[in-house]
Scaffold this active site. Structure first.
Site, short mmCIF file in Angstrom:
data_model
loop_
_atom_site.label_atom_id
_atom_site.label_comp_id
_atom_site.label_asym_id
_atom_site.label_seq_id
_atom_site.Cartn_x
_atom_site.Cartn_y
_atom_site.Cartn_z
N ARG A 107 0.65 -1.19 0.18
CA ARG A 107 0.31 0.09 -0.37
C ARG A 107 0.62 0.87 -0.18
NH1 ARG A 107 -2.17 0.24 6.08
NH2 ARG A 107 -0.34 0.74 7.29
N ASN A 145 -4.88 8.26 3.71
CA ASN A 145 -4.16 7.85 5.58
C ASN A 145 -2.85 8.21 6.14
OD1 ASN A 145 -5.41 5.83 6.93
ND2 ASN A 145 -3.98 4.63 6.68
N GLU A 146 -2.82 8.25 6.57
CA GLU A 146 -1.76 8.12 7.38
C GLU A 146 -0.48 8.56 5.94
OE1 GLU A 146 -0.86 4.88 9.07
OE2 GLU A 146 -1.11 5.58 11.04
N GLU A 305 -7.75 6.64 15.19
CA GLU A 305 -7.29 5.12 15.03
C GLU A 305 -6.32 4.79 16.87
OE1 GLU A 305 -4.57 3.27 12.12
OE2 GLU A 305 -5.93 3.69 10.60
C1 GAL Z 1 -2.18 2.16 11.20
C2 GAL Z 1 -2.72 2.88 9.87
C3 GAL Z 1 -4.06 1.21 9.29
C4 GAL Z 1 -3.94 -0.04 9.88
C5 GAL Z 1 -3.06 0.31 11.41
C6 GAL Z 1 -2.37 -1.31 11.80
O1 GAL Z 1 -1.09 2.91 11.16
O2 GAL Z 1 -3.42 3.33 9.15
O3 GAL Z 1 -4.34 1.13 8.54
O4 GAL Z 1 -2.67 -0.47 9.40
O5 GAL Z 1 -2.04 1.00 11.19
O6 GAL Z 1 -2.26 -1.42 13.21
#
Ligand code: GAL
Length: 667
Positions: A107, A145-146, A305
């Protein structure tokens, strides 16, 4: 009625058959979920061929959620372009520093400066906006995303040069800022400048630093191109992106926050127990402070998250202790988060993150994790009334991502200097002493709290140094640690003695640095206690300051290690060595004129507004603790919103959280 706190997580229904999706909604209702982030990694299904969209499956998902009263943070899927994209536009794939062009297969494989990627990103964002801007489930736009993928491509090189022209205006200025006279790096044409690609030996630190600044702006520009499309169709729906935290992330959140409607952060502490609680508080204090720069009132931010039930320690994935997920979530809410969100709703069966946790784990809803999720979902509405109240901070700490980047350079005298750890150390020492900390970057007005700690603020402009002086003049206690002020914003060392820009204010002149080898220590006499310092020491001359502590033994024996100087109505302290947590706690207590927090083991965060006060109390002990609202400045009528009991004194179980609602009483 108070606005709700958001509760939910990334929801990837496309990984599951429709009957599971139906169960999802039922379980979400059971858990009290009111917001899910949809579509983060859905680009390949939404646009299986260039320009051909398949929205029907997403229509059904959003309709089902809307029918259940569950809101959606609708993501633009640009963090993961589909396989066809990389094949059609190989030049839009990122290039590593050593010239390797990456291919699709994971990704985040994009070159943020590639025109094809920029166009495709805006196109998919527009298609989503046009289709869903009126959807009843829509609450929030979640762009990308990030952000964080580096590229050293030709597209990047061109954009970097344009950015450098903006920053330095002419080549003479750039050559001076980068000290290109060293090692024959003088540039006579802009086209000679490349991204910092793989090279023979040490790179030029100013070149690397500017590249990170540029990447932050290039990614911000990519974000803004989508934000503007989304805003144009629904100006009333807030737009955000979830910021990641790590030294690999070339994003300056202070600058980004000025363009966000809400700061969203992801937080994955890599420690459990007290260490995890300290990291959580650090992340939340950062997010709240960044949110200060969001235009408009309210410092809005959201924990977008976190891991449901596990901690990734780097080595292993460990289950969180019972109640830990709630403690982390409520620690964020206590510090102003507008909710507690997770990655992800249901743990995946396959794919690269098949062993990452979910609010519904592989075991299904009959599990400790899901029960704790439901419990948290029932607590959040009870404490939501505190959502908009101000967090009361009583100390501040500088945080500057550019210093983090600059101190990552291999050109420093000690490899072990770690900016993040320096900031975290100060934060955890303050946390353990019961303080709530605001983070500041001294290129803006400084806070009105009585204590400001400045760890390793290596890059410092003259204006920022003046601001620190004003803070002290006005009565603040300023505590500065080694390496601060040593360089200007280009990373050029200030001559005449360290700490450069802060010499006059601190009343010291450092002649030489004496970094210590790993495993070595040197004594510092802190009055009744002798402290062993590691990593760093310095040859300090007094130039207006008085010595508070001296080196004991070694080449600096008897020389000042810690100093203090009165300035205006305040004091400016200098710590020339890396103290242990215990030593730092002692000195901060002495500098700030307070003793240790009277309730060790209890984390306390105060929120206030016109209507009253809320005190979030977390018991980090295993044993029950007696808590008395009067201890926290509340009237006897205070009530605990979590347990519902009147709190004229209540027992808080080990690991428990209380949110005391009452009215402040004047001490
Ligand atoms: C984050 C990310 C998510 C997933 C998660 C796993 O950094 O935005 O898509 O990969 O970590 O813990």
């Amino acid at each position: 009625m108070s606005s709700p706190l958001w509760f939910g997580g990334d929801y990837n229904p496309e990984q599951w058959p429709e009957e599971v999706q139906a169960e999802d909604v039922e379980l979400m209702r059971r858990a009290g979920v009111n917001l899910v982030t949809v579509g983060v990694f859905s680009w390949a299904l939404l646009e299986p061929k260039e320009g051909e969209y398949r929205f029907e499956w997403l229509d059904r998902v959003l309709d089902r959620l809307a029918d259940a009263g569950i809101g959606v943070a609708l993501a633009t899927p640009t963090a993961s372009p589909p396989p066809w994209f990389g094949l059609a536009h190989p030049d839009a794939m990122p290039v590593t520093a050593d010239g390797t062009r990456l291919t699709h297969g994971s990704r985040d494989t994009y070159d943020v400066c590639s025109p094809a990627y920029r166009e495709a990103s805006v196109r998919i964002a527009r298609a989503l906006a046009e289709r869903y801007s009126g959807h009843p489930a829509l609450r929030l736009w979640h762009v990308h995303n990030e952000y964080g993928t580096w590229s050293h491509s030709e597209h990047t090189a061109g954009a970097f040069r344009d950015w450098l022209r903006g920053r330095h205006v002419d080549l003479d200025r750039l050559n001076a800022a980068w000290t290109t006279a060293f090692w024959s790096q003088h540039y006579s044409e802009w086209e000679q400048i490349q991204p910092p690609r793989a090279t023979q030996y040490l790179p030029n630190p100013a070149h690397v630093l500017d590249f990170r600044r540029f990447l932050s702006d290039a990614m911000l520009d990519h974000f803004l191109s989508q934000r503007d499309v989304l805003r144009a169709v629904r100006p009333d729906v807030p737009v955000t992106t979830n910021l990641a935290f790590g030294d690999w992330v070339p994003v300056d959140p202070w600058r980004w926050a000025e363009h966000l409607d809400l700061v969203a952060v992801d937080d994955y502490p890599d420690r459990t127990g007290q260490g995890g609680a300290e990291q959580t508080a650090f992340a939340a204090d950062l997010a709240r402070s960044w949110a200060e720069r969001v235009p408009g009132p309210g410092r809005p931010w959201l924990l977008m998250e976190q891991a449901a039930g596990v901690t990734y320690t780097g080595e292993v994935t460990r289950p969180k202790a019972p109640g830990e997920t709630a403690r982390h979530s409520l620690a964020h809410v206590a510090r102003g988060s507008r909710g507690a969100m997770f990655f992800q709703w249901r743990a995946s069966r396959g794919g690269a993150e098949q062993w990452h946790s979910g609010m519904v784990p592989h075991a299904g809803p009959d599990s400790r994790i899901f029960r704790e999720v439901c419990e948290l979902g029932s607590v959040l509405p009870r404490v939501a009334e505190a959502r908009d109240a101000d967090v009361v901070a009583d100390a501040a700490l500088t945080w500057d991502p550019e210093c983090w980047w600059a101190l990552g350079s291999p050109s420093l005298p000690a490899r072990g200097v770690d900016y993040l750890e320096a900031a975290r150390q100060v934060h955890r020492v303050l946390w353990r002493s019961g303080r709530t900390v605001d983070m500041v970057r001294p290129d803006r007005d400084l806070p009105r709290v009585p204590l400001l700690v400045v760890p390793a603020l290596y890059l410092l402009s003259d204006e920022a140094a003046e601001r620190l002086a004003r803070y002290t003049e006005d009565g603040g206690t300023l505590v500065v640690t080694f390496l601060s002020g040593a360089a200007d914003p280009d990373g050029t060392v200030r001559t005449g003695g360290y700490p450069g820009a802060l010499r006059d204010l601190l009343g010291v002149r450092v002649e030489e640095v004496h970094p210590l080898l790993p495993g070595d220590a040197v004594g510092v006499d802190l009055g009744s206690v002798r402290e062993e310092v590691t990593l760093w020491s310095e040859h300090v001359h007094l130039a207006g300051a008085e010595a508070v502590a001296h080196y004991a033994g070694g080449p600096l024996d008897g020389l000042p290690a810690v100093t203090r100087r009165r300035h205006g109505a305040g004091e400016a302290w200098y710590l020339s060595a890396r103290l242990s947590d215990r030593g730092l706690a002692r000195l901060l207590a002495e500098a700030a004129g307070t003793g240790p927090f009277p309730e060790p083991g209890l984390e306390v965060v105060r929120r206030v507004d016109r209507d009253g006060a809320w005190v979030f109390v977390t018991n980090h002990d295993n044993r029950p603790r007696w808590i008395d609202p009067a201890r926290f400045g509340l009237d006897a009528g205070a009530r605990d919103l979590v347990s519902g009991v009147s709190a004229q004194g209540m027992t808080l179980p080990g690991g428990g959280v209380a949110v005391l609602r009452g009215h402040p009483v004047d001490n």
